[in-house]
Design a protein around this motif. Structure first.
Motif, PDB file in Angstrom:
ATOM      1  N   GLU A 174      -4.750   5.329  -9.047  1.00 13.26           N
ATOM      2  CA  GLU A 174      -4.550   6.172  -7.880  1.00 13.26           C
ATOM      3  C   GLU A 174      -5.883   6.728  -7.402  1.00 13.26           C
ATOM      4  OE1 GLU A 174      -1.620   9.161  -8.604  1.00 13.26           O
ATOM      5  OE2 GLU A 174       0.017   7.803  -8.042  1.00 13.26           O
ATOM      6  N   TYR A 175      -6.030   6.735  -6.047  1.00 11.49           N
ATOM      7  CA  TYR A 175      -7.243   7.271  -5.429  1.00 11.49           C
ATOM      8  C   TYR A 175      -6.867   8.588  -4.775  1.00 11.49           C
ATOM      9  CZ  TYR A 175     -11.628   7.334  -2.793  1.00 11.49           C
ATOM     10  OH  TYR A 175     -12.858   7.669  -2.287  1.00 11.49           O
ATOM     11  N   LYS A 176      -7.380   9.716  -5.290  1.00 12.08           N
ATOM     12  CA  LYS A 176      -7.052  11.038  -4.786  1.00 12.08           C
ATOM     13  C   LYS A 176      -8.061  11.451  -3.726  1.00 12.08           C
ATOM     14  CE  LYS A 176      -6.004  15.783  -6.254  1.00 12.08           C
ATOM     15  NZ  LYS A 176      -5.916  16.705  -7.389  1.00 12.08           N
ATOM     16  N   VAL A 177      -7.538  11.990  -2.589  1.00  9.35           N
ATOM     17  CA  VAL A 177      -8.368  12.348  -1.442  1.00  9.35           C
ATOM     18  C   VAL A 177      -8.570  13.863  -1.406  1.00  9.35           C
ATOM     19  CG1 VAL A 177      -8.485  12.385   1.080  1.00  9.35           C
ATOM     20  CG2 VAL A 177      -7.613  10.359  -0.101  1.00  9.35           C
ATOM     21  N   TRP A 201       0.856  -1.197   0.000  1.00  6.07           N
ATOM     22  CA  TRP A 201       0.000   0.000   0.000  1.00  6.07           C
ATOM     23  C   TRP A 201       0.888   1.242   0.000  1.00  6.07           C
ATOM     24  CZ3 TRP A 201      -5.232   0.350  -0.435  1.00  6.07           C
ATOM     25  CH2 TRP A 201      -5.983  -0.820  -0.266  1.00  6.07           C
ATOM     26  N   TYR A 202       0.525   2.211  -0.853  1.00  5.73           N
ATOM     27  CA  TYR A 202       1.308   3.445  -0.985  1.00  5.73           C
ATOM     28  C   TYR A 202       0.432   4.646  -0.650  1.00  5.73           C
ATOM     29  CZ  TYR A 202       5.068   0.994  -3.446  1.00  5.73           C
ATOM     30  OH  TYR A 202       6.100   0.168  -3.778  1.00  5.73           O
ATOM     31  N   LYS A 203       1.031   5.570   0.130  1.00  3.75           N
ATOM     32  CA  LYS A 203       0.456   6.907   0.302  1.00  3.75           C
ATOM     33  C   LYS A 203       1.428   7.852  -0.382  1.00  3.75           C
ATOM     34  CE  LYS A 203      -1.092  10.222   3.792  1.00  3.75           C
ATOM     35  NZ  LYS A 203      -1.171  10.514   5.253  1.00  3.75           N
ATOM     36  N   ARG A 204       0.968   8.477  -1.437  1.00  2.00           N
ATOM     37  CA  ARG A 204       1.873   9.118  -2.389  1.00  2.00           C
ATOM     38  C   ARG A 204       2.847   8.049  -2.871  1.00  2.00           C
ATOM     39  NH1 ARG A 204       1.414  13.624   1.336  1.00  2.00           N
ATOM     40  NH2 ARG A 204       0.218  15.329   0.345  1.00  2.00           N
ATOM     41  N   ASP A 205       4.170   8.246  -2.669  1.00  2.00           N
ATOM     42  CA  ASP A 205       5.141   7.237  -3.109  1.00  2.00           C
ATOM     43  C   ASP A 205       5.815   6.555  -1.921  1.00  2.00           C
ATOM     44  OD1 ASP A 205       4.763   7.612  -5.869  1.00  2.00           O
ATOM     45  OD2 ASP A 205       6.014   9.425  -5.821  1.00  2.00           O
ATOM     46  N   THR A 206       5.157   6.608  -0.767  1.00  2.00           N
ATOM     47  CA  THR A 206       5.716   5.992   0.437  1.00  2.00           C
ATOM     48  C   THR A 206       4.918   4.748   0.803  1.00  2.00           C
ATOM     49  OG1 THR A 206       6.419   8.145   1.265  1.00  2.00           O
ATOM     50  CG2 THR A 206       6.290   6.359   2.874  1.00  2.00           C
ATOM     51  N   ILE A 207       5.637   3.633   1.019  1.00  2.00           N
ATOM     52  CA  ILE A 207       4.973   2.391   1.432  1.00  2.00           C
ATOM     53  C   ILE A 207       4.493   2.554   2.867  1.00  2.00           C
ATOM     54  CG2 ILE A 207       5.265  -0.074   1.870  1.00  2.00           C
ATOM     55  CD1 ILE A 207       7.408  -0.108  -0.294  1.00  2.00           C
ATOM     56  N   ILE A 208       3.190   2.342   3.086  1.00  2.00           N
ATOM     57  CA  ILE A 208       2.641   2.472   4.437  1.00  2.00           C
ATOM     58  C   ILE A 208       2.192   1.127   5.007  1.00  2.00           C
ATOM     59  CG2 ILE A 208       1.931   4.866   4.122  1.00  2.00           C
ATOM     60  CD1 ILE A 208      -0.908   3.833   3.581  1.00  2.00           C
ATOM     61  N   VAL A 263      -3.797  14.181  -1.269  1.00  2.00           N
ATOM     62  CA  VAL A 263      -2.918  13.028  -1.235  1.00  2.00           C
ATOM     63  C   VAL A 263      -3.534  11.884  -2.041  1.00  2.00           C
ATOM     64  CG1 VAL A 263      -3.878  11.883   0.805  1.00  2.00           C
ATOM     65  CG2 VAL A 263      -1.452  11.698   0.336  1.00  2.00           C
ATOM     66  N   THR A 264      -2.682  10.982  -2.582  1.00  2.00           N
ATOM     67  CA  THR A 264      -3.152   9.849  -3.387  1.00  2.00           C
ATOM     68  C   THR A 264      -2.775   8.539  -2.713  1.00  2.00           C
ATOM     69  OG1 THR A 264      -1.122   9.863  -4.702  1.00  2.00           O
ATOM     70  CG2 THR A 264      -3.000  11.134  -5.548  1.00  2.00           C
ATOM     71  N   PHE A 265      -3.620   7.507  -2.925  1.00  2.00           N
ATOM     72  CA  PHE A 265      -3.375   6.147  -2.435  1.00  2.00           C
ATOM     73  C   PHE A 265      -3.404   5.194  -3.620  1.00  2.00           C
ATOM     74  CE2 PHE A 265      -4.687   8.247   1.385  1.00  2.00           C
ATOM     75  CZ  PHE A 265      -4.062   7.570   2.421  1.00  2.00           C
ATOM     76  N   ARG A 266      -2.646   4.119  -3.520  1.00  2.00           N
ATOM     77  CA  ARG A 266      -2.710   3.036  -4.508  1.00  2.00           C
ATOM     78  C   ARG A 266      -2.215   1.753  -3.848  1.00  2.00           C
ATOM     79  NH1 ARG A 266       2.210   5.452  -5.751  1.00  2.00           N
ATOM     80  NH2 ARG A 266       3.957   4.009  -6.107  1.00  2.00           N
ATOM     81  N   CYS A 267      -2.569   0.609  -4.477  1.00  2.00           N
ATOM     82  CA  CYS A 267      -2.031  -0.680  -4.023  1.00  2.00           C
ATOM     83  C   CYS A 267      -1.308  -1.337  -5.192  1.00  2.00           C
ATOM     84  CB  CYS A 267      -3.121  -1.589  -3.471  1.00  2.00           C
ATOM     85  SG  CYS A 267      -4.445  -1.999  -4.638  1.00  2.00           S
ATOM     86  N   GLU A 268      -0.240  -2.088  -4.882  1.00  2.00           N
ATOM     87  CA  GLU A 268       0.556  -2.767  -5.907  1.00  2.00           C
ATOM     88  C   GLU A 268       0.720  -4.232  -5.543  1.00  2.00           C
ATOM     89  OE1 GLU A 268       4.283  -0.916  -6.554  1.00  2.00           O
ATOM     90  OE2 GLU A 268       3.452   0.957  -7.348  1.00  2.00           O
ATOM     91  N   ALA A 269       0.589  -5.092  -6.585  1.00  2.00           N
ATOM     92  CA  ALA A 269       0.807  -6.537  -6.415  1.00  2.00           C
ATOM     93  C   ALA A 269       2.172  -6.886  -6.991  1.00  2.00           C
ATOM     94  CB  ALA A 269      -0.291  -7.331  -7.109  1.00  2.00           C
ATOM     95  N   HIS A 270       3.000  -7.600  -6.207  1.00  4.61           N
ATOM     96  CA  HIS A 270       4.341  -8.007  -6.623  1.00  4.61           C
ATOM     97  C   HIS A 270       4.445  -9.513  -6.478  1.00  4.61           C
ATOM     98  CE1 HIS A 270       6.150  -3.891  -6.643  1.00  4.61           C
ATOM     99  NE2 HIS A 270       5.100  -3.665  -5.847  1.00  4.61           N
ATOM    100  N   MET A 271       4.667 -10.192  -7.634  1.00  4.32           N
ATOM    101  CA  MET A 271       4.810 -11.656  -7.639  1.00  4.32           C
ATOM    102  C   MET A 271       6.281 -11.994  -7.826  1.00  4.32           C
ATOM    103  SD  MET A 271       3.184 -14.637  -7.564  1.00  4.32           S
ATOM    104  CE  MET A 271       1.511 -14.578  -8.215  1.00  4.32           C
ATOM    105  N   ASN A 272       6.895 -12.659  -6.828  1.00  5.14           N
ATOM    106  CA  ASN A 272       8.305 -13.076  -6.886  1.00  5.14           C
ATOM    107  C   ASN A 272       8.340 -14.585  -7.040  1.00  5.14           C
ATOM    108  OD1 ASN A 272      11.000 -13.548  -6.643  1.00  5.14           O
ATOM    109  ND2 ASN A 272      11.264 -12.439  -4.714  1.00  5.14           N
TER     110      ASN A 272
END
Length: 684
Positions: free
Chosen positions: A215-218, A154-161, A192-201
């Motif tokens: 992105e979800y803008k608040v 989960w990202y808030k702007r470009d920071t992993i939260i 501020v914007t939120f987004r989620c990212e899926a990473h498959m390793n």
């Protein structure tokens, strides 16, 4: 060999491998593990260098093989769609081979990855949120496998939260939902914007797959709020003369509110500079996301004024009457400072309060200050820096005595004075310098500090390592030996110190409750003072009380010494017990019995007897009779031994006893065999 026989041998190989009979399998899989996208082709080669062999085979639910007599056997699937597939390659050796039947499993990871993922929020669909209200975000991922290789960020702007992983063991595709709970927006979160990212390793064999949601803008709505700089609205607001309400009090909100100011119910221009006559109640009305109506009191400020005396003197613990006057609006805050630190002056002054103080009066308009010198008269403080010390023998060291007082204290010391101790004072501190430390520097050292207000003292203990504490007393003589019914002697108890001030008192302790305050003592009853223990006791400055014992002995020589035992003839080779009896002698611990045989002293008898009064004691010896003893005189003698501190008493002997030893005749062979015998001679 038939196919069924091969299957039996293959089954037996499974058992051998499972039970650990043969730990090495000569099979090589290439690649040993593969990562395959759902529906894609896959090929794994199984090979062995062993020859001859019965063959290789693949056991798998899709495109398996029987035993094939080859050294290289591939397994291929054009479209892999089975999620739980687990292919194994089997090796069957020839009958005479040193190898056993075995197998190896290939690792196959089948995956699928979505083309999109989505993010939603529990709030407004347009992203509008109320300040300080809780909201949740949801991230949905459909048809993904294997989920244990997935990491959701989960990202808030470009920071992993927040980061989330999944421990499901299933290999089949799943639909996943991740919820980010408890987001409470503030006005700083607007935009501020939120987004989620899926990473498959999928490890080194597979690709690393990444996918981001939109992105979800608040948008955060708040206010309107009245903010007056540095002001608690419940208490009102303070303005400098010339300042305006518009510059001092801001109305904030999102969306931007409309604002109106009123005084006494009439609209005013908040941009007009304020004067002190404008103090009073004001009302502000604002409308935006909501409506507010607030009333506040406005004060106009002016600077402080301060008056204090320049100096003040007080006795310690006495109440002070220092008076400083001040005025200003708002009421100024009065602060006292000493050495740059804020202090609070107590009602009763103490020694630590002496010094220069800076007094300030300040409000939000200006600040003024003045200085005040306070002098507190007080007695000496507790002595510091005087501590117990442990020093080496022959070393040089110093003791330090320091006390704070007003006026400055004067010092004096109590200790056992020696020529190697020098007193010195410097900058209000007293020192004792000790050169070439000796045993007499052991002891206590007391420092006294005094001025017109009082005095204090402290004692430290000095220990000189390797130097035994000595009592500075000398007894002369240090040993007194007196004969029973003899003449008494005089003992002197003297101190070795030349400084009279070192000695507090000195006396003889002869018997219990028998104290003699004289240097000389000679009060001895030579008839009955058998257990007398005279002690010289003295008390010294710095050392304390110590004592030395006079080694005193009242002795009595024996009344008689007698020999008993075998008085008749003795037979050669036999043992006989002889006894020497000493009558009425004291003290027995100093008694020595000497045994004599002819000119030979052959034994000494001693006694571990602490009885001080006269006693009878006996010493025994065992003799083995020998013909050489025949005709020899045997006797014993008693003597009291006091050397080297006093002469020994004269020996008191017993009567002697002549030994008669019987033994058989012995023929002595002549030097020649022929004897010449004259007529009429006797032959014995």
């Amino acid at each position: 060999m038939s196919k069924s026989a091969s299957v039996v041998r293959l089954f037996m190989g499974f058992i051998l491998i499972a039970t650990g009979v043969h730990a090495s399998c000569p099979i090589e899989l290439s690649p040993p593990s593969v990562v395959v996208r759902y529906g894609d082709p896959v090929t794994i080669n199984c090979s062995t260098s062993v020859s001859p062999l019965e063959g290789l085979g693949w056991e798998v639910t899709v495109n398996g093989t029987g035993i094939v007599e080859v050294n290289h056997l591939p397994w291929t699937v054009a479209n892999l769609t089975e999620w739980t597939i687990s292919p194994s390659c089997f090796f069957n050796p020839s009958e005479n081979s040193s190898h056993t039947q075995c197998f190896k499993k290939a690792k196959v990871v089948l995956y699928t990855f979505p083309e999109t993922i989505s993010i939603t929020c529990s709030g407004d669909s347009k992203g509008v949120m109320k300040e300080n209200k809780d909201y949740n975000f949801t991230c949905d991922i459909h048809n993904i496998a294997p989920v244990q290789n997935l990491t959701l960020r989960w990202y808030k702007r470009d920071t992993i939260i927040h980061t989330e992983t999944f421990d499901f063991s299933a290999k089949e595709p799943m639909n996943l939902t991740s919820v980010l709970l408890g987001f409470t927006p503030t006005r700083q979160d607007n935009g501020v914007t939120f987004r989620c990212e899926a990473h498959m390793n999928l490890g080194s064999e597979g690709p690393k797959l990444n996918l981001s949601s939109q992105e979800y803008k608040v948008t955060v709505h708040f206010g309107p709020e009245l903010q007056c700089s540095g002001t608690d609205l419940l208490e009102g607001t303070d303005l400098l003369e010339g300042d305006s309400l518009k510059n001092h009090c801001l109305v904030e909100g999102n969306p931007t509110p409309s604002v109106k100011w009123l005084k006494d119910g009439q609209p005013i221009d908040p941009g007009i500079p304020m004067s002190r006559t404008n103090s009073g109640l004001y009302t502000v009305e604002a409308e935006g996301s909501s409506f507010i109506n607030k009333t506040l009191r406005v004060h106009v400020l002016y600077g402080p004024e301060l008056k204090c005396p320049s100096s003040y003197t007080a006795l310690e613990y006495s109440p002070h009457n220092i008076t400083c006057t001040f005025e200003g609006y708002p009421q100024p805050e009065i602060m006292w400072y000493r050495d740059g630190e804020e202090v609070e002056l107590p009602a009763n002054l103490k020694r630590r309060d002496t010094g220069q103080y800076l007094i300030t009066a300040s409000n939000n308009l200006s600040s003024v200050n003045t200085t005040l010198e306070i002098n507190v008269i007080y007695p000496p403080s507790e002595i510091v820096e005087l501590e117990d010390s442990e020093v080496e023998l022959g070393s040089e060291f110093w003791l330090k005595c320091s006390s704070m007082g007003n006026p400055r204290p004067k010092y004096f010391w109590n200790y056992y004075q020696m020529s190697n101790v020098v007193e010195k004072s410097e900058d209000g501190v007293s020192y004792l310098l000790i050169h070439n430390a000796t045993a007499f520097n052991n002891g206590s050292y007391t420092c006294h500090a005094s001025n017109e207000r009082g005095n204090v003292s402290k004692t430290a203990r000095v220990t000189v390592k390797g130097a035994r504490q000595e009592c500075p007393i000398q007894i002369s003589p240090d040993r007194m030996v007196i004969q029973y019914q003899g003449t008494s002697q005089t003992a002197k108890c003297q101190v070795t110190s030349t400084a009279i001030t070192n000695v507090k008192n000195k006396y003889w302790q002869i018997r219990k409750d028998d104290r003699i305050d004289n240097e000389d003592w000679r009060d001895v009853d030579t008839y009955k003072d058998w257990d007398l223990r005279p002690v010289c006791i003295a008390t010294f400055v710095g050392i304390g009380t110590c004592q030395k014992h006079l080694k005193f002995t009242l002795y009595k020589t024996p009344d008689s010494v007698s020999l008993s035992g075998q008085t008749g003839p003795m037979e050669e080779g036999k043992q006989y017990l002889m006894q020497c009896d000493v009558a009425n002698v004291a003290p027995a611990s100093n008694l020595y019995v000497y045994w004599h045989k002819g000119k030979e002293r052959f034994n000494i008898g001693t006694f571990n007897d602490t009885t001080p009064t006269p006693v009878n004691r006996s010493s025994t010896v065992t003799l083995t009779a020998h013909r050489d003893h025949d005709g020899t005189q045997i006797w014993c003698e008693a003597r009291l031994h006091f050397m080297p501190t006093a002469p020994d008493t004269p020996a008191v002997p017993s009567k002697s006893h002549k030994m008669i030893v019987l033994y058989p005749p012995t023929f002595i062979k002549p030097e020649t065999e022929m004897l010449e015998i004259k007529a009429a001679s006797r032959v014995l």
